[in-house]
Scaffold this motif. Structure first.
Motif, PDB file in Angstrom:
ATOM      1  N   ALA A  60      -2.450  12.818  -9.615  1.00 38.50           N
ATOM      2  CA  ALA A  60      -3.793  12.233  -9.721  1.00 38.50           C
ATOM      3  C   ALA A  60      -3.719  10.859 -10.376  1.00 38.50           C
ATOM      4  N   GLU A  61      -2.907  10.747 -11.413  1.00 38.29           N
ATOM      5  CA  GLU A  61      -2.774   9.452 -12.095  1.00 38.29           C
ATOM      6  C   GLU A  61      -2.006   8.447 -11.243  1.00 38.29           C
ATOM      7  N   LEU A  62      -1.060   8.920 -10.454  1.00 32.90           N
ATOM      8  CA  LEU A  62      -0.275   8.016  -9.609  1.00 32.90           C
ATOM      9  C   LEU A  62      -1.141   7.360  -8.536  1.00 32.90           C
ATOM     10  N   VAL A  63      -2.043   8.144  -7.939  1.00 29.99           N
ATOM     11  CA  VAL A  63      -2.860   7.589  -6.844  1.00 29.99           C
ATOM     12  C   VAL A  63      -4.289   7.312  -7.294  1.00 29.99           C
ATOM     13  N   ASN A  64      -4.578   7.497  -8.590  1.00 27.48           N
ATOM     14  CA  ASN A  64      -5.915   7.249  -9.134  1.00 27.48           C
ATOM     15  C   ASN A  64      -6.994   8.011  -8.371  1.00 27.48           C
ATOM     16  N   ALA A  65      -6.778   9.309  -8.218  1.00 26.79           N
ATOM     17  CA  ALA A  65      -7.718  10.141  -7.473  1.00 26.79           C
ATOM     18  C   ALA A  65      -8.508  11.044  -8.415  1.00 26.79           C
TER      19      ALA A  65
ATOM     20  N   LEU B 253       5.101  13.533  -5.148  1.00 22.91           N
ATOM     21  CA  LEU B 253       5.461  12.623  -6.246  1.00 22.91           C
ATOM     22  C   LEU B 253       6.770  11.886  -5.959  1.00 22.91           C
ATOM     23  N   GLU B 254       7.680  12.563  -5.306  1.00 25.18           N
ATOM     24  CA  GLU B 254       8.963  11.937  -4.987  1.00 25.18           C
ATOM     25  C   GLU B 254       8.859  10.977  -3.798  1.00 25.18           C
ATOM     26  N   THR B 255       7.824  11.164  -2.958  1.00 26.13           N
ATOM     27  CA  THR B 255       7.716  10.384  -1.716  1.00 26.13           C
ATOM     28  C   THR B 255       6.868   9.141  -1.868  1.00 26.13           C
ATOM     29  N   ILE B 256       5.823   9.212  -2.694  1.00 26.88           N
ATOM     30  CA  ILE B 256       4.952   8.051  -2.877  1.00 26.88           C
ATOM     31  C   ILE B 256       5.704   6.989  -3.678  1.00 26.88           C
ATOM     32  N   ASP B 257       5.802   5.809  -3.117  1.00 26.63           N
ATOM     33  CA  ASP B 257       6.678   4.774  -3.680  1.00 26.63           C
ATOM     34  C   ASP B 257       6.126   4.111  -4.931  1.00 26.63           C
ATOM     35  N   ALA B 258       4.840   3.805  -4.917  1.00 32.27           N
ATOM     36  CA  ALA B 258       4.287   2.994  -6.011  1.00 32.27           C
ATOM     37  C   ALA B 258       2.906   3.496  -6.388  1.00 32.27           C
ATOM     38  N   PRO B 259       2.475   3.264  -7.627  1.00 31.12           N
ATOM     39  CA  PRO B 259       1.122   3.674  -8.041  1.00 31.12           C
ATOM     40  C   PRO B 259       0.052   2.985  -7.195  1.00 31.12           C
ATOM     41  N   ARG B 260      -1.031   3.695  -6.986  1.00 27.37           N
ATOM     42  CA  ARG B 260      -2.185   3.114  -6.293  1.00 27.37           C
ATOM     43  C   ARG B 260      -3.188   2.678  -7.352  1.00 27.37           C
ATOM     44  N   GLU B 261      -3.463   1.406  -7.430  1.00 29.85           N
ATOM     45  CA  GLU B 261      -4.359   0.884  -8.460  1.00 29.85           C
ATOM     46  C   GLU B 261      -5.816   1.032  -8.024  1.00 29.85           C
ATOM     47  N   ASP B 262      -6.649   1.498  -8.943  1.00 29.96           N
ATOM     48  CA  ASP B 262      -8.093   1.603  -8.667  1.00 29.96           C
ATOM     49  C   ASP B 262      -8.831   1.708  -9.996  1.00 29.96           C
TER      50      ASP B 262
ATOM     51  N   VAL C 134       3.614  12.100   5.910  1.00 27.36           N
ATOM     52  CA  VAL C 134       2.281  11.702   6.393  1.00 27.36           C
ATOM     53  C   VAL C 134       1.264  11.772   5.251  1.00 27.36           C
ATOM     54  N   ALA C 135       1.299  12.856   4.479  1.00 27.12           N
ATOM     55  CA  ALA C 135       0.361  13.010   3.373  1.00 27.12           C
ATOM     56  C   ALA C 135       0.544  11.902   2.341  1.00 27.12           C
ATOM     57  N   ALA C 136       1.782  11.587   2.011  1.00 26.39           N
ATOM     58  CA  ALA C 136       2.058  10.529   1.037  1.00 26.39           C
ATOM     59  C   ALA C 136       1.534   9.189   1.538  1.00 26.39           C
ATOM     60  N   ASP C 137       1.703   8.909   2.824  1.00 24.05           N
ATOM     61  CA  ASP C 137       1.214   7.651   3.395  1.00 24.05           C
ATOM     62  C   ASP C 137      -0.309   7.580   3.334  1.00 24.05           C
ATOM     63  N   LEU C 138      -0.962   8.681   3.672  1.00 18.10           N
ATOM     64  CA  LEU C 138      -2.427   8.704   3.633  1.00 18.10           C
ATOM     65  C   LEU C 138      -2.947   8.454   2.215  1.00 18.10           C
ATOM     66  N   LEU C 139      -2.358   9.113   1.225  1.00 18.84           N
ATOM     67  CA  LEU C 139      -2.805   8.948  -0.154  1.00 18.84           C
ATOM     68  C   LEU C 139      -2.508   7.539  -0.677  1.00 18.84           C
ATOM     69  N   SER C 140      -1.393   6.982  -0.276  1.00 16.27           N
ATOM     70  CA  SER C 140      -1.026   5.642  -0.743  1.00 16.27           C
ATOM     71  C   SER C 140      -1.985   4.578  -0.211  1.00 16.27           C
ATOM     72  N   ARG C 141      -2.481   4.780   1.015  1.00 19.75           N
ATOM     73  CA  ARG C 141      -3.330   3.766   1.642  1.00 19.75           C
ATOM     74  C   ARG C 141      -4.824   4.052   1.484  1.00 19.75           C
ATOM     75  N   ALA C 142      -5.173   5.173   0.848  1.00 18.50           N
ATOM     76  CA  ALA C 142      -6.588   5.546   0.733  1.00 18.50           C
ATOM     77  C   ALA C 142      -7.354   4.555  -0.133  1.00 18.50           C
TER      78      ALA C 142
END
Length: 561
Positions: free
Chosen positions: A251-256, A349-358, A219-227
């Motif tokens: 932080a770099e993966l999800v650009n947070a 880190l293992e669950t989030i599939d792809a980088p979030r661009e921002d 759930v957390a990975a999904d929320l961060l990926s779609r934020a």
């Protein structure tokens, strides 16, 4: 019948021979020391007292290194710092009653800062326990009760055979995430009584990992990926679990953008494009965090200081990763994940599939920091910023620093670049005075290969002035910066603001340079202009030193609303 999964603990011939023929002249104190050695301890802190002499006598028959300070509370601060620096258990040997009770403020700080301190205290003889009317020296009606509200766990011993198991259980408790202080007490006669029990050898007290539940990670990975506007608050749990690298990768993966709490200093690179630094007492930072649609809080309970004095009201979804189950959602509703920060970040880190661009995230961070710096610049606090910058320039990047509750430390919480994880520590957990210098001594005992900086005000310095003798005796490479403003400076400001004038804040104090020199510790009186050079010179010299800066510093004006 033996099953495949059963572990057969058959002693070797040498172990059996040693067990059946233990050396003569051992007592309960030897069992304490042998157990600590068997668990992997190399250094113990303490201060002897009449009931605890059995433990201290046993030290001379061991390979343990002993670091003794002059006041139990300061000894506790030193053990706290040793635990923070090494991540290992710091044994603290104490005597009954007044000696034990004097350590309580230090153990409170260890609890607030998640430091694994194993306090082992003596007790009155077994025959006197439970009544409180036997007239023994140091007797308390219920000594454990004084510790139970502070430590993670209490362990009692009434016979010699209970000593190894009690200490091992306490050791495991101290190292179970979140780390923290524990209490073991052993009666005087049990420590002194001769024993024919076998010598304690290697023991296993490895704690279980606190792992995240996979459905919560998903759930957390999904929320961060779609934020759209994610942000991260990184607390002391990131530092304690050695998770700084994982935090940076996430932080770099999800650009947070990332803000570190005062207890999490150094958890994220200060000059990184996603770093909001540590300006938590600032409404611009608070507004930015409130505007996040997904806020990840790692290793923080979002207490008073981390929430801008409870004015922080997040509007988005909060994910909280916390090893202390009692802190989950204690201040804000959240997706609570009970886990060690390192393990939880690894799972994300293992669950989030792809980088979030921002591409806009670094610019939004720069905008906030510019507003914060402009607000500080408008308050005409050049002296304070100059002093803090001089400390940063003089201090080697890898050298740890320990800050007392003083105005310069309050500045450092927000404005000091720790540069490396686990290098900046302060008493902001429990907030007691006198932490800086004795804690720095504990850090130097953990690693004497690099200099250590302690920072105090003149008021806090008087709490631990006796430890100049300890620093000299153990020849520890600690430089003590004392900012002398003639009183309790931060309380002076608080009272002046609240009541129009201060009361009980002005102090008579010694000539700190002359006092240091009377202990055989070199001292120098400096100025804001010469501070950087004087401090660098002191830090580069072997052994302890004192640098005194006469200066009245002011706090920046925080914004809570």
């Amino acid at each position: 019948m033996t099953h495949d999964h059963d572990v057969v603990l058959r002693p070797t011939d040498a172990q059996q021979e040693a067990a059946l023929n233990p050396p003569a002249g051992r007592n309960g104190g030897d069992l304490v020391v042998e157990t600590l050695q068997g668990l992997g301890a190399t250094t113990v802190f303490g201060l002897p007292g009449q009931h605890a002499l059995g433990m201290f006598d046993a030290l001379r028959r061991s390979s343990l290194s002993y670091v003794g300070l002059r006041v139990e509370n300061n000894t506790g601060f030193a053990a706290d710092a040793y635990g923070r620096i090494t991540g290992e258990v710091a044994p603290l040997l104490l005597s009954t009653g007044p000696g034990a009770l004097t350590s309580l403020a230090a153990l409170q700080e260890a609890a607030a800062g998640s430091s694994p301190v194993l306090a082992i205290g003596s007790q009155i003889p077994v025959a006197g326990l439970g009544g409180g009317r036997h007239g023994y020296l140091h007797e308390l009606r219920d000594q454990q009760a004084s510790f139970r509200d502070i430590v993670k766990s209490v362990h009692t011993v009434r016979t010699a055979s209970q000593i190894p198991s009690a200490i091992a259980a306490a050791w495991e408790s101290a190292l179970t995430a979140p780390h923290g202080p524990v209490w073991v007490e052993i009666p005087q006669d049990v420590l002194l009584a001769e024993t024919t029990l076998p010598v304690v050898t290697a023991m296993d007290a490895t704690p279980d990992d606190v792992v995240p539940r996979p459905e919560l990670t998903a759930v957390a990975a999904d929320l961060l990926s779609r934020a759209e506007r994610p942000a991260i608050i990184a607390g002391g749990g990131v530092v304690r679990s050695d998770a700084s690298g994982k935090l940076l990768a996430l932080a770099e993966l999800v650009n947070a953008p990332v803000v570190t709490t005062f207890g999490g200093k150094g958890a994220f690179p200060w000059e990184h494009p996603l770093s909001l630094q540590s300006w938590l007492e600032d409404r611009y930072t608070t507004d930015f965090l409130e505007d996040a649609d997904v806020l990840l809080v790692v290793g923080s309970g979002l207490g008073e200081l981390s929430s801008n004095y409870h004015t922080f009201k997040p509007r988005g979804r909060v994910i909280q990763i916390e090893a202390d189950a009692g802190k989950l959602e204690s201040n804000h509703p959240a997706l609570g994940i009970h886990a060690d920060a390192r393990l939880a970040l690894s799972a994300l880190l293992e669950t989030i599939d792809a980088p979030r661009e921002d591409p806009s995230a670094p610019e939004r961070v720069r905008t906030v920091l510019t507003k914060v710096k402009d607000r500080i610049a408008a308050q005409e606090l050049t002296l304070e910023q100059q002093v803090l910058a001089s400390v940063r320039e003089a201090l080697p990047d890898a050298a740890p620093s320990f800050w007392d509750m003083t105005i310069l430390a309050y500045w450092a919480w927000s404005a000091f670049d720790a540069r490396r994880p686990n290098t900046m520590h302060s008493a902001q957990g429990a907030g007691g005075l006198g932490y800086g210098f004795p804690a720095a001594l504990g850090a130097a005992a953990a690693d004497p290969s690099k200099p250590v900086l302690a920072v105090s005000g003149d008021g806090g310095a008087m709490y631990s002035i006796a430890e100049l003798a300890s620093a000299k005796q153990h020849d520890l490479p600690v430089t003590w910066l004392i900012v002398d403003d003639g009183g309790y400076g931060i309380l002076r400001e608080y009272m002046s603001d609240a009541f129009g004038e201060p009361t009980a804040t002005e102090l008579s104090r010694p000539d700190f340079v002359a006092l240091a020199e009377s202990f055989g510790v070199p001292g120098v009186r400096t100025t804001p202009e010469t501070l950087k050079d004087d401090l660098a010179k002191a830090l580069a010299a072997p052994g302890p030193s004192v640098v005194v800066l006469p200066a009245v510093l002011r706090m920046f004006e925080p914004t809570h609303i």
